[in-house]
Scaffold this active site. Structure first.
Site, PDB file in Angstrom:
ATOM      1  N   ARG A 141      10.303  -3.454 -10.360  1.00 38.13           N
ATOM      2  CA  ARG A 141      10.588  -2.982 -11.642  1.00 38.13           C
ATOM      3  C   ARG A 141      11.571  -3.751 -12.358  1.00 38.13           C
ATOM      4  NH1 ARG A 141      11.393   3.505  -9.303  1.00 38.13           N
ATOM      5  NH2 ARG A 141       9.242   3.778  -9.401  1.00 38.13           N
ATOM      6  N   ILE A 171      -4.113  -0.814  -5.642  1.00 36.49           N
ATOM      7  CA  ILE A 171      -3.398  -1.648  -5.039  1.00 36.49           C
ATOM      8  C   ILE A 171      -3.694  -3.274  -5.432  1.00 36.49           C
ATOM      9  CG2 ILE A 171      -2.566  -2.409  -2.793  1.00 36.49           C
ATOM     10  CD1 ILE A 171      -2.270   0.466  -3.414  1.00 36.49           C
ATOM     11  N   GLY A 229       0.818  -1.188  -0.282  1.00 43.80           N
ATOM     12  CA  GLY A 229      -0.003  -0.081   0.081  1.00 43.80           C
ATOM     13  C   GLY A 229       0.798   1.343  -0.037  1.00 43.80           C
ATOM     14  N   LEU A 261      10.121  -0.894  -4.650  1.00 40.18           N
ATOM     15  CA  LEU A 261       9.833  -0.621  -6.157  1.00 40.18           C
ATOM     16  C   LEU A 261      10.785  -0.896  -7.207  1.00 40.18           C
ATOM     17  CD1 LEU A 261       7.750   2.813  -5.642  1.00 40.18           C
ATOM     18  CD2 LEU A 261       6.743   0.443  -6.409  1.00 40.18           C
ATOM     19  N   GLU A 292       4.113   1.588 -11.208  1.00 38.29           N
ATOM     20  CA  GLU A 292       5.464   1.527 -10.710  1.00 38.29           C
ATOM     21  C   GLU A 292       6.383   2.466 -11.431  1.00 38.29           C
ATOM     22  OE1 GLU A 292       6.835  -2.596  -9.726  1.00 38.29           O
ATOM     23  OE2 GLU A 292       4.900  -3.369  -9.668  1.00 38.29           O
ATOM     24  N   GLY A 293       5.965   3.434 -11.604  1.00 39.62           N
ATOM     25  CA  GLY A 293       6.740   4.720 -12.313  1.00 39.62           C
ATOM     26  C   GLY A 293       6.337   4.691 -13.866  1.00 39.62           C
ATOM     27  N   GLY A 349       0.503   9.756  -6.790  1.00 39.02           N
ATOM     28  CA  GLY A 349       0.680   8.509  -7.666  1.00 39.02           C
ATOM     29  C   GLY A 349       2.501   8.472  -7.889  1.00 39.02           C
ATOM     30  N   SER A 350       2.649   9.413  -8.970  1.00 37.13           N
ATOM     31  CA  SER A 350       4.148   9.634  -9.058  1.00 37.13           C
ATOM     32  C   SER A 350       4.918  10.455  -7.986  1.00 37.13           C
ATOM     33  CB  SER A 350       4.179  10.513 -10.521  1.00 37.13           C
ATOM     34  OG  SER A 350       3.658   9.706 -11.395  1.00 37.13           O
TER      35      SER A 350
END
Length: 388
Positions: free
Chosen positions: A247, A167, A134, A243, A367-368, A141-142
């Site tokens: 990624r 999520i 979470g 992250l 995730e970016g 967000g970003s």
């Protein structure tokens, strides 16, 4: 007529060890037998079957790159290969494994207490327990550092308030790893399902990642014991390191989705006839296939290189940004181009191309976003920050 193995024209898989190639074959058999016959139905119904989770655990795929607590302790290349083969079936399948291992299990493994690790990790590795991560909020967000979810001390306990959205695994999760503001900085909290004041709401009406559970997490005066907090990290370093782990899996997963779309387009072009001949014989179709082949093979080589760097302990967040930015962008371009080769059939669930294209629209931004990864690389190149 002989044909080249164009989905691996550079023979990148020959750079893998026997164990990694065996793993790839094992997962391909699993998805062929247990996922591909049903994935279109799951996607159309908007469901992720919970019964798949223990099967993933039996294969050793949950938290596979972690050591101890029943985890496989695999190397980075093996984890990448697993992500590739899972996403070749569907991005939702890879997302489940990625969130479970890299976003939920990893922070417990890396930053948790001995008691937290023992309580959660063995069951999560077996697929008996599911976790979620979470971080994202509707207005953060970003820019996750602007999160509003907060936890304050009350006696020896913590009281958590706020909400997280988009999520993955949220509605399935037995435990949520929740990042919240505190007086000391951002900290991670383990919130078990059933804790009073903690509710989840699944997000429906999605046009992407439909074979994946996506949820909102709501916390209203959620009282947590002091041992619910991850003790070994304070600040954004905690969630950002998670992250980076996830990624890396996306870099490989995108190759799998692209490979499926490319191979589907090649097969279709060889058998679809127009004007009395297979469309594979037309120059424009061949140009499309060649461009797709180029980008697929380059993406595979990039993923392998990042895996080698990770196994050597030298992989940086900027290198992961480069991989995600390139591979997801090119996978989405391959999916879109494959759709044009299939024509109207390209939007049919009889073929996997449109499903992958729709999923990759989400992978492009979660995730970016591409914009964020571009600016992270811009900072690495110039030394100047384009955003705070």
């Amino acid at each position: 007529m002989s044909t080249l193995p164009t989905s691996d024209l550079l023979e990148v898989d020959q750079l893998l060890g026997d164990a990694e190639r065996l793993l790839a074959e094992t997962i391909r058999r699993f998805v062929t037998d247990q996922v591909l016959p049903e994935i279109s139905s799951w996607y159309e119904a908007g469901v992720f079957p919970r019964e798949l989770v223990p099967r993933l655990g039996e294969l050793g795929l949950l938290g596979m790159h972690l050591d101890g607590y029943g985890c496989a302790g695999a190397n980075a290349l093996a984890y990448g290969v697993a992500c590739r083969e899972l996403e070749a079936a569907d991005s939702g399948l890879r997302s489940f494994v990625s969130v479970q291992g890299s976003l939920a299990m990893f922070p417990i493994w890396r930053y948790g207490s001995a008691g937290q690790k023992q309580r959660w990790l063995p069951g999560m590795a077996k697929g008996e327990l599911v976790g979620c991560f979470g971080l994202t909020e509707s207005d953060a967000g970003s820019d996750p550092a602007s999160m509003r979810t907060a936890a304050r001390r009350q006696g020896s306990d913590w009281v958590l308030n706020g909400a997280k959205t988009w999520i993955t695994n949220g509605g399935l999760a037995d435990v949520a790893v929740v990042w919240a503001r505190t007086e000391e900085g951002v900290r991670g909290f383990l919130v078990p399902r059933g804790t009073p004041g903690f509710r989840t709401y699944d997000i429906h009406r999605k046009h992407s990642m439909r074979a994946s559970v996506t949820s909102e997490l709501v916390f209203e005066d959620v009282r947590l014991p002091r041992d619910a907090v991850l003790p070994d990290v304070i600040g954004m370093r905690g969630p950002l390191s998670c992250l980076t782990e996830a990624r890396y899996g996306i870099v490989w997963g995108a190759v799998g989705a692209a490979r499926t779309c490319f191979e589907t387009a090649v097969s279709y072009a060889r058998t679809r006839t127009q004007f009395g001949r297979p469309i594979a014989g037309f120059q424009l179709t061949q140009r499309k296939l060649v461009e797709m082949c180029l980008e697929l093979n380059k993406a595979a080589l990039l993923a392998h290189r990042l895996g080698c760097l990770k196994d050597a302990g030298r992989l940086t967040p900027e290198q992961v940004s480069l991989g995600k930015l390139n591979n997801v962008r090119e996978a989405l371009a391959i999916a879109r181009e494959a759709r044009t080769i299939l024509g109207a059939n390209g939007i049919s669930s009889e073929y996997p191309v449109m499903r992958h294209a729709s999923n990759l629209e989400s992978v492009l931004t979660y995730e970016g976003t591409s914009e964020v990864h571009t600016l992270l690389l811009g900072h690495a190149i110039t030394g100047e920050k384009a955003f705070s």
